[in-house]
Design an enzyme around this catalytic site. Structure first.
Site, PDB file in Angstrom:
ATOM      1  N   GLY A  96       0.709  -1.230   0.029  1.00  0.00           N
ATOM      2  CA  GLY A  96      -0.059   0.105   0.205  1.00  0.00           C
ATOM      3  C   GLY A  96       0.951   1.184   0.173  1.00  0.00           C
ATOM      4  N   ARG A  99       4.299   5.333   2.056  1.00  0.00           N
ATOM      5  CA  ARG A  99       5.025   6.716   2.322  1.00  0.00           C
ATOM      6  C   ARG A  99       4.581   7.738   1.288  1.00  0.00           C
ATOM      7  NH1 ARG A  99      11.169   6.132  -0.199  1.00  0.00           N
ATOM      8  NH2 ARG A  99      10.543   4.615  -1.596  1.00  0.00           N
ATOM      9  N   LYS A 114       4.913  12.121  -1.864  1.00  0.00           N
ATOM     10  CA  LYS A 114       5.573  11.015  -1.550  1.00  0.00           C
ATOM     11  C   LYS A 114       6.967  11.123  -0.604  1.00  0.00           C
ATOM     12  CE  LYS A 114       8.121   7.121  -3.681  1.00  0.00           C
ATOM     13  NZ  LYS A 114       8.515   6.524  -4.954  1.00  0.00           N
ATOM     14  N   GLY A 127       8.048   5.920   6.265  1.00  0.00           N
ATOM     15  CA  GLY A 127       7.191   6.850   5.631  1.00  0.00           C
ATOM     16  C   GLY A 127       7.947   7.751   4.808  1.00  0.00           C
ATOM     17  N   ARG A 184      -2.980   0.091  -9.222  1.00  0.00           N
ATOM     18  CA  ARG A 184      -1.941  -0.694  -9.617  1.00  0.00           C
ATOM     19  C   ARG A 184      -2.448  -2.081 -10.013  1.00  0.00           C
ATOM     20  NH1 ARG A 184       2.585   1.820  -6.935  1.00  0.00           N
ATOM     21  NH2 ARG A 184       1.623   3.904  -6.310  1.00  0.00           N
ATOM     22  N   ASP A 253       2.934  -4.481  -7.899  1.00  0.00           N
ATOM     23  CA  ASP A 253       2.504  -3.296  -7.273  1.00  0.00           C
ATOM     24  C   ASP A 253       3.106  -2.224  -7.835  1.00  0.00           C
ATOM     25  OD1 ASP A 253       4.555  -4.839  -5.929  1.00  0.00           O
ATOM     26  OD2 ASP A 253       4.970  -2.750  -4.975  1.00  0.00           O
ATOM     27  N   ASN A 254       4.094  -2.301  -8.773  1.00  0.00           N
ATOM     28  CA  ASN A 254       4.589  -0.962  -9.411  1.00  0.00           C
ATOM     29  C   ASN A 254       4.139  -1.158 -10.940  1.00  0.00           C
ATOM     30  OD1 ASN A 254       6.041  -0.295  -7.396  1.00  0.00           O
ATOM     31  ND2 ASN A 254       7.820  -1.260  -7.808  1.00  0.00           N
TER      32      ASN A 254
END
Ligand code: AMP
Ligand code: MG
Length: 485
Positions: A96, A99, A114, A127, A184, A253-254
């Site tokens: 998730g 950060r 970010k 984070g 994603r 996830d990317n």
């Protein structure tokens, strides 16, 4: 109205939060944790203009507070998104925005800070994002945009006096990044693996609305959606390969559902052409090597297909996925045809391209410089021959190329002009970024401005930056980067 020419004041911005309309399991409301003593490092004026934000506002304290998360525009309801993902082939059920904090949507762009502190999804992370990795993301997303490759964007980067520990103490930074979608492949995997099919379906509807709105009223929109994701991913992979971009961490996830380049970590532009190149230090077996990227794109689409299986028939998705190879080949031929100055590209040209890549592999030749030099090729081979180690293989390829160019209708000058628009003079190689980062760590930010200028317009000559147009200096070639950022 004068106002619309100048752009909006920050106070006048109004953000919406469409993602919050999804079920509560999809996100977590959370406030950013601002950095100590923030200051602006760079702001993206062309993007501000696109967003209709007054340029002068970028240089105000209010803007720094905006990027630092200590001031929000009207309507902002900060939240983090959850997702899962296959990391290096292994499923990780809980990832998730660890950060990155979403602060709202402006003109279809979803804004994220970010490095703005911990969220529910931070796991053991702090984070934060350090200065060096933030510079890399900030400049690189602009570089990809300058190269006409679909990507997330970044509006600004701030530095701070906030200490962040990695292997040593570093300074924290925040990038205000934007995307038309932050969904994603791993976002779907999260709900599929938890068997939360209602949320999964809601997410499919959301992604269609967000990134494939032309499908909204269509029959069979779910399968069309998957088929378009396959096509967009194939095209993106072709663009990466053609420009020599290596992502480095192609975990699911990317992978963007909208076919964008997202999450810039240990990426690299090729120095010398090497299809085996591995840029990520933690990628011991080369899963994400340069040459593997197209097949990893397909692997990731398969993981997405498995995740979508509860809501879209698998047999139909299999058929869509089976077209990945031909989509990729077509897109790659198209991209490489432009780089070679071919007016019409056919499958037959695949052999010419393969031949060239084989030659480049043995020549140890700088990928970007080779194509830029080829863009001025007029039959005199000296400039090209001087780039690589061996002459014979290149002569052989150029014989084929000369013969192939005869099929073009346009003259040499027209071909040169077209090729100079297809082959960048500059790409942001890691040695250039390293130089800008080293200076920034000493408080000198001028190189960021310079690299931003060439990132933004990489096909122009920029004579003042000529020193970055050559081959990468030997000692900096094909270095690996760590993920720890
Ligand atoms: P990445 O490799 O950057 O795509 O990150 C993989 C996952 O780790 C994502 O869920 C990130 O949000 C999370 N992550 C990376 N760095 C940090 C950090 N410093 N603090 C919290 N979470 C992080
Ligand atoms: Mg990521």
């Amino acid at each position: 109205m004068a106002d619309s020419i100048i752009g909006m004041k920050l106070d006048a911005l109004k953000l919406t939060n469409p993602y919050l309309e999804l079920p509560a399991e999809c996100h977590d409301r959370t406030e950013p944790s601002p950095l100590n003593k923030p200051f602006l490092i760079h702001a993206n004026e062309p993007l501000a203009e696109q967003l209709d934000i007054d340029k002068d506002e970028l240089y105000t304290e209010r803007f720094v507070a905006f990027v630092n998360g200590s001031w929000h525009p009207e309507g902002s309801e900060p939240f983090a998104m959850c997702y899962a993902g296959h990391q290096f082939g292994h499923y990780v059920p809980q990832l998730g925005d660890g950060r990155a904090i979403n602060i709202g949507t402006l003109k279809g762009w979803h804004l994220q800070l970010k490095g703005a502190g911990v969220t529910k999804y931070s796991r053991s992370g702090d984070g934060r994002a350090v200065l060096r990795s933030s510079i890399r993301e900030y400049l690189m997303s602009e570089a990809m945009h300058g190269l006409n490759i679909p990507t997330t964007r970044a509006l600004a980067i701030i530095g701070s006096e906030h200490s962040v520990y990695r292997k040593t103490w570093e300074k924290g930074a925040i990038v205000l990044r934007l995307s038309p979608s932050w969904v994603r492949f791993g976002t779907f995997e999260y709900f599929a693996h938890k068997k939360r099919y209602e949320e999964l379906k809601a997410l499919v509807e959301y992604a269609i609305k967000e990134s494939y709105p032309h499908l909204l009223e269509m029959e069979g929109r779910y399968i069309r959606f998957f088929a378009e994701v396959v096509q967009k991913t194939a095209r993106l992979m072709a663009q990466w390969q053609a420009v020599g971009f290596q992502h480095g961490v192609m975990n699911t996830d990317n992978m963007s559902i909208a076919g964008l380049t997202i999450d810039y970590g240990p990426y690299a532009f090729l120095d010398d052409y090497d299809r085996e190149n591995i840029c990520n230090h933690t990628d011991a077996y080369g899963r994400y090597s340069f040459g593997n990227q197209p097949s990893i794109g397909e692997w990731n689409l398969r993981a997405l297909m498995v995740a979508l299986a509860p809501v879209i028939p698998v047999e139909v998705m299999e058929k869509a996925l089976a077209r990945y190879g031909s989509y990729y080949t077509r897109a790659y031929l198209y991209e490489m045809g432009k780089k070679l100055g071919l007016e019409i590209v056919t499958e037959e040209d695949g052999k010419l391209i393969e031949h060239l890549l084989g030659v480049m592999q043995s020549l140890q030749v700088d990928y970007t410089l080779f194509f830029r030099t080829l863009s001025r090729y007029d039959g005199d081979r000296r400039a090209l021959l001087s780039l690589g180690l061996y002459h014979k293989p290149l002569h052989e390829w150029l014989d084929d190329y000369d013969a192939r160019l005869k099929k073009n209708e346009a003259d040499t000058a027209q071909r040169h002009e077209a090729m100079l628009q297809a082959n960048p003079k500059y790409v942001l190689k890691n040695y250039m970024l390293d130089e800008a980062i080293a200076a920034a760590e000493e408080g000198e930010y001028g190189l960021i401005k310079d690299l931003f200028a060439i990132a933004h317009d990489p096909f122009a000559e920029h004579p003042q930056y000529e020193r970055w147009a050559g081959a990468t200096p030997e000692k900096y070639k094909n270095k690996k980067l760590s993920c720890s950022s």
